[in-house]
Every structure is written in structure tokens, then in C-alpha cells.
Write an enzyme that holds these catalytic residues in place. Structure first.
Site, PDB file in Angstrom:
ATOM      1  N   LYS A  13      40.226  15.961 -39.889  1.00  0.00           N
ATOM      2  CA  LYS A  13      41.823  14.963 -39.469  1.00  0.00           C
ATOM      3  C   LYS A  13      42.146  14.831 -40.669  1.00  0.00           C
ATOM      4  O   LYS A  13      43.336  15.146 -40.448  1.00  0.00           O
ATOM      5  CB  LYS A  13      40.996  13.413 -39.501  1.00  0.00           C
ATOM      6  CG  LYS A  13      39.405  13.099 -38.740  1.00  0.00           C
ATOM      7  CD  LYS A  13      38.899  11.365 -38.409  1.00  0.00           C
ATOM      8  CE  LYS A  13      38.345  11.613 -39.805  1.00  0.00           C
ATOM      9  NZ  LYS A  13      36.536  11.841 -40.474  1.00  0.00           N
ATOM     10  N   ARG A  88      36.927   2.557 -37.929  1.00  0.00           N
ATOM     11  CA  ARG A  88      36.095   3.358 -37.759  1.00  0.00           C
ATOM     12  C   ARG A  88      34.645   2.296 -37.319  1.00  0.00           C
ATOM     13  O   ARG A  88      33.501   3.245 -37.468  1.00  0.00           O
ATOM     14  CB  ARG A  88      35.275   4.157 -39.055  1.00  0.00           C
ATOM     15  CG  ARG A  88      35.411   4.754 -40.075  1.00  0.00           C
ATOM     16  CD  ARG A  88      34.851   4.802 -41.082  1.00  0.00           C
ATOM     17  NE  ARG A  88      34.458   6.676 -41.699  1.00  0.00           N
ATOM     18  CZ  ARG A  88      35.137   7.273 -42.526  1.00  0.00           C
ATOM     19  NH1 ARG A  88      36.613   6.957 -42.280  1.00  0.00           N
ATOM     20  NH2 ARG A  88      35.018   7.628 -43.241  1.00  0.00           N
ATOM     21  N   ARG A 127      33.275  22.062 -49.182  1.00  0.00           N
ATOM     22  CA  ARG A 127      34.735  20.901 -49.570  1.00  0.00           C
ATOM     23  C   ARG A 127      35.189  20.824 -51.259  1.00  0.00           C
ATOM     24  O   ARG A 127      34.315  20.143 -52.226  1.00  0.00           O
ATOM     25  CB  ARG A 127      34.883  19.983 -49.106  1.00  0.00           C
ATOM     26  CG  ARG A 127      36.118  19.555 -48.966  1.00  0.00           C
ATOM     27  CD  ARG A 127      35.752  18.368 -47.825  1.00  0.00           C
ATOM     28  NE  ARG A 127      35.888  17.084 -47.661  1.00  0.00           N
ATOM     29  CZ  ARG A 127      36.016  16.734 -46.405  1.00  0.00           C
ATOM     30  NH1 ARG A 127      36.828  16.659 -45.526  1.00  0.00           N
ATOM     31  NH2 ARG A 127      35.311  15.116 -46.391  1.00  0.00           N
ATOM     32  N   ARG A 160      33.299  15.740 -54.127  1.00  0.00           N
ATOM     33  CA  ARG A 160      33.473  13.897 -54.402  1.00  0.00           C
ATOM     34  C   ARG A 160      31.924  13.757 -54.274  1.00  0.00           C
ATOM     35  O   ARG A 160      30.910  14.641 -54.156  1.00  0.00           O
ATOM     36  CB  ARG A 160      33.977  13.941 -52.796  1.00  0.00           C
ATOM     37  CG  ARG A 160      35.452  13.920 -52.112  1.00  0.00           C
ATOM     38  CD  ARG A 160      35.740  13.235 -51.063  1.00  0.00           C
ATOM     39  NE  ARG A 160      34.948  12.612 -50.611  1.00  0.00           N
ATOM     40  CZ  ARG A 160      35.129  12.616 -49.669  1.00  0.00           C
ATOM     41  NH1 ARG A 160      36.515  12.737 -48.753  1.00  0.00           N
ATOM     42  NH2 ARG A 160      34.494  11.441 -48.281  1.00  0.00           N
ATOM     43  N   ARG A 171      26.546  10.047 -44.037  1.00  0.00           N
ATOM     44  CA  ARG A 171      27.192  10.278 -43.067  1.00  0.00           C
ATOM     45  C   ARG A 171      27.904  10.661 -41.935  1.00  0.00           C
ATOM     46  O   ARG A 171      27.855   9.869 -41.036  1.00  0.00           O
ATOM     47  CB  ARG A 171      28.878  10.943 -44.002  1.00  0.00           C
ATOM     48  CG  ARG A 171      29.215   9.870 -45.761  1.00  0.00           C
ATOM     49  CD  ARG A 171      29.575  10.928 -46.409  1.00  0.00           C
ATOM     50  NE  ARG A 171      31.121  11.411 -45.896  1.00  0.00           N
ATOM     51  CZ  ARG A 171      31.965  12.445 -46.937  1.00  0.00           C
ATOM     52  NH1 ARG A 171      30.902  13.531 -47.092  1.00  0.00           N
ATOM     53  NH2 ARG A 171      32.901  13.435 -45.899  1.00  0.00           N
TER      54      ARG A 171
HETATM   55  P1  ADP Z   1      35.363  11.122 -44.218  1.00  0.00           P
HETATM   56  O1  ADP Z   1      34.947  12.994 -44.891  1.00  0.00           O
HETATM   57  O2  ADP Z   1      33.809  10.714 -44.266  1.00  0.00           O
HETATM   58  O3  ADP Z   1      35.993  11.696 -43.431  1.00  0.00           O
HETATM   59  P2  ADP Z   1      36.805   9.481 -46.007  1.00  0.00           P
HETATM   60  O4  ADP Z   1      37.447   9.703 -46.641  1.00  0.00           O
HETATM   61  O5  ADP Z   1      37.771   9.076 -44.596  1.00  0.00           O
HETATM   62  O6  ADP Z   1      35.507  10.084 -45.369  1.00  0.00           O
HETATM   63  O7  ADP Z   1      36.076   7.966 -46.401  1.00  0.00           O
HETATM   64  C1  ADP Z   1      35.145   8.111 -47.617  1.00  0.00           C
HETATM   65  C2  ADP Z   1      34.532   7.272 -47.432  1.00  0.00           C
HETATM   66  O8  ADP Z   1      35.233   5.599 -47.739  1.00  0.00           O
HETATM   67  C3  ADP Z   1      33.519   6.658 -45.754  1.00  0.00           C
HETATM   68  O9  ADP Z   1      32.231   7.038 -46.278  1.00  0.00           O
HETATM   69  C4  ADP Z   1      32.999   5.217 -46.634  1.00  0.00           C
HETATM   70  O10 ADP Z   1      31.885   4.740 -47.777  1.00  0.00           O
HETATM   71  C5  ADP Z   1      34.739   4.865 -46.665  1.00  0.00           C
HETATM   72  N1  ADP Z   1      35.303   4.813 -45.710  1.00  0.00           N
HETATM   73  C6  ADP Z   1      36.664   5.339 -45.542  1.00  0.00           C
HETATM   74  N2  ADP Z   1      37.497   4.670 -44.531  1.00  0.00           N
HETATM   75  C7  ADP Z   1      36.383   3.413 -43.766  1.00  0.00           C
HETATM   76  C8  ADP Z   1      36.047   2.846 -42.785  1.00  0.00           C
HETATM   77  N3  ADP Z   1      37.675   2.847 -42.317  1.00  0.00           N
HETATM   78  N4  ADP Z   1      35.457   1.467 -42.721  1.00  0.00           N
HETATM   79  C9  ADP Z   1      34.795   1.434 -43.588  1.00  0.00           C
HETATM   80  N5  ADP Z   1      34.393   2.669 -44.927  1.00  0.00           N
HETATM   81  C10 ADP Z   1      35.353   3.323 -44.694  1.00  0.00           C
END
Ligand code: ADP
Ligand code: ZN
Length: 212
Positions: A13, A88, A127, A160, A171
Site C-alpha cells: 500500500k 481498517r 522489511r 519495526r 497483524r
Molecule cells: P501495516 O504494515 O500493518 O499495514 P501500518 O503502518 O499501516 O502497518 O500500521 C501499523 C500499526 O498502526 C497497526 O498494526 C495498528 O496498530 C496501527 N494502525 C494503523 N492504522 C490504523 C487504523 N486505521 N486503525 C487502527 N490501528 C491502526
């Protein structure tokens, strides 16, 4: 353009969003980046989000909606936005819909980026991310020129906290349980564009074919 980018962690994404910003000046809005910056800065928001994030759980819908309500009203959103990691959950999707109606805005599409689970697991465990600017690297396919140092800003390139095997598998489960239902939601809204993500370029072409 105004897009939602849907897809499991590691589906690409962020990469797709970054490429799209260069095409028409839309801004990438990554709730994950916003939250990681808040954690790094030690703000109240960061403190509230950190535990859930490190475990690979979602932070609360209220917290996210508070962030996004403000963010979507900032000036740079006038040229379009690419929502990366938001919404999400179904409650977030419904709240976004109400917010956009209130603002008089409509989305162009919700793009589902579909990638096989084994590819995702491999990508996430290899990553690495710049802790200062968020640039993404991969120790196998796209390493930093100097190990551990960001090519762009000189910041520390690290794994991370939520990229341990346990947090990654959590996740992915959280994605399947709470986020995958958004595919049906956006299908019913007639906004869904599903793309089989063989490459980021293929995803971009499919998006351009649909909305440009
Ligand atoms: P990913 O690589 O899992 O897509 P992101 O960088 O989008 O990771 O998100 C990392 C973390 O931030 C998620 O695992 C969650 O804890 C939190 N997070 C991000 N966006 C949201 C959202 N829209 N709703 C709830 N938690 C979120
Ligand atoms: Zn950097």
C-alpha cells in the site's frame, strides 16, 4: 484522486501510494506513519497507541477517527489523497463515509491490493524502515547502500517493533478478521477495484485505467 488503499500488511500500500503521489500531486496519508511519528515523539497520542501497535493489534477507532477528521481537513488534501492503512474496520469505514458526506466529498475508488500470504510473510520479515523519514527498504531486494543507514536522510534503518514473527502473524490475523470485511463494504458502495498485485506498476496501471 481520492483513493482508499486496502490490503494486508506488506501488500505494498505504501509503495503504491508513494508512486501515485508523483502522478497527480495527491498526498499519501498513512495512519501507521502518523502513529509511529507520535510514538517516536513521545506525545500523548503515541503513548496511547504504542502498546497496541507493538503487539500488532489495532488502536481504537475513536483515536483513529480523531486523527483523520483533522487530517482530511488540512489544505494539502484539496489536491487529493491516498488513504494508506485507513479505514481498517467497518466502524472506521462508516465513520469515514459520514465524514466525507459532511465535507461534500466523494471517493474515486477503494483499491484492494491482493498478495499471496507467503509473499507477504517473506516481505515483512525482510522489511526495514527508516526511523526518521519512513523510507522502506528490504534486506534482500532493496537494501540501504550503507547497512542500517537511510540513503535519503541518513537516519537509522531498523526493523519495526511490530515486525517480529509474533506481531506479524497477529497483524495478518487482525487483517483477516477486522479489515478484510471492508472489501464487501466497498463492493456494496460500488467503489471496489480489486487488483492482483504482481508488481506495484501493475497496480498503478489498473488504477489509472479505472479512474483517469
Ligand atoms: P501495516 O504494515 O500493518 O499495514 P501500518 O503502518 O499501516 O502497518 O500500521 C501499523 C500499526 O498502526 C497497526 O498494526 C495498528 O496498530 C496501527 N494502525 C494503523 N492504522 C490504523 C487504523 N486505521 N486503525 C487502527 N490501528 C491502526
Ligand atoms: Zn530516512
Amino acid at each position: 484522486m481520492k483513493l482508499i488503499l486496502l490490503g494486508a500488511p506488506g501488500a505494498g500500500k505504501g509503495t503504491v501510494a508513494k508512486l501515485l503521489t508523483k502522478i497527480d500531486g495527491s498526498v499519501q496519508i498513512s495512519t501507521g506513519d502518523i502513529l509511529r511519528n507520535a510514538v517516536a515523539a513521545g506525545t500523548e497520542l503515541g503513548k496511547q497507541a504504542q502498546t497496541a501497535m507493538n503487539a500488532g493489534d489495532l488502536v481504537s477507532d475513536d483515536l483513529i477517527m480523531g486523527i483523520m477528521e483533522q487530517r482530511l481537513q488540512e489544505d494539502d488534501c484539496k489536491s487529493g489523497y491516498l488513504l494508506d492503512g485507513f479505514p481498517r474496520t467497518i466502524p472506521q469505514a462508516k465513520a469515514l463515509k459520514a465524514l466525507l458526506e459532511k465535507m461534500g466529498e466523494t471517493l474515486d475508488a477503494a483499491v484492494e491490493i491482493d498478495v499471496a500470504r507467503d509473499v507477504i510473510l517473506d516481505r515483512l520479515t525482510t522489511r526495514r524502515t527508516c526511523s526518521d523519514c519512513g523510507e522502506i527498504y528490504n534486506i534482500k531486494s532493496n537494501p540501504a547502500k550503507v547497512d542500517g543507514v537511510c540513503d535519503k536522510c541518513g537516519g537509522a534503518v531498523v526493523q519495526r517493533d511490530d515486525e517480529t514473527i509474533e506481531a506479524i502473524s497477529n497483524r495478518l490475523n487482525v487483517y483477516n478478521e477486522q479489515t478484510a470485511p471492508l472489501v464487501g463494504f466497498y463492493q456494496a458502495e460500488d467503489l471496489l477495484l480489486s487488483v492482483d498485485a504482481t508488481s506495484s506498476e501493475a497496480v498503478i496501471s489498473a488504477i489509472q485505467a479505472k479512474i483517469c
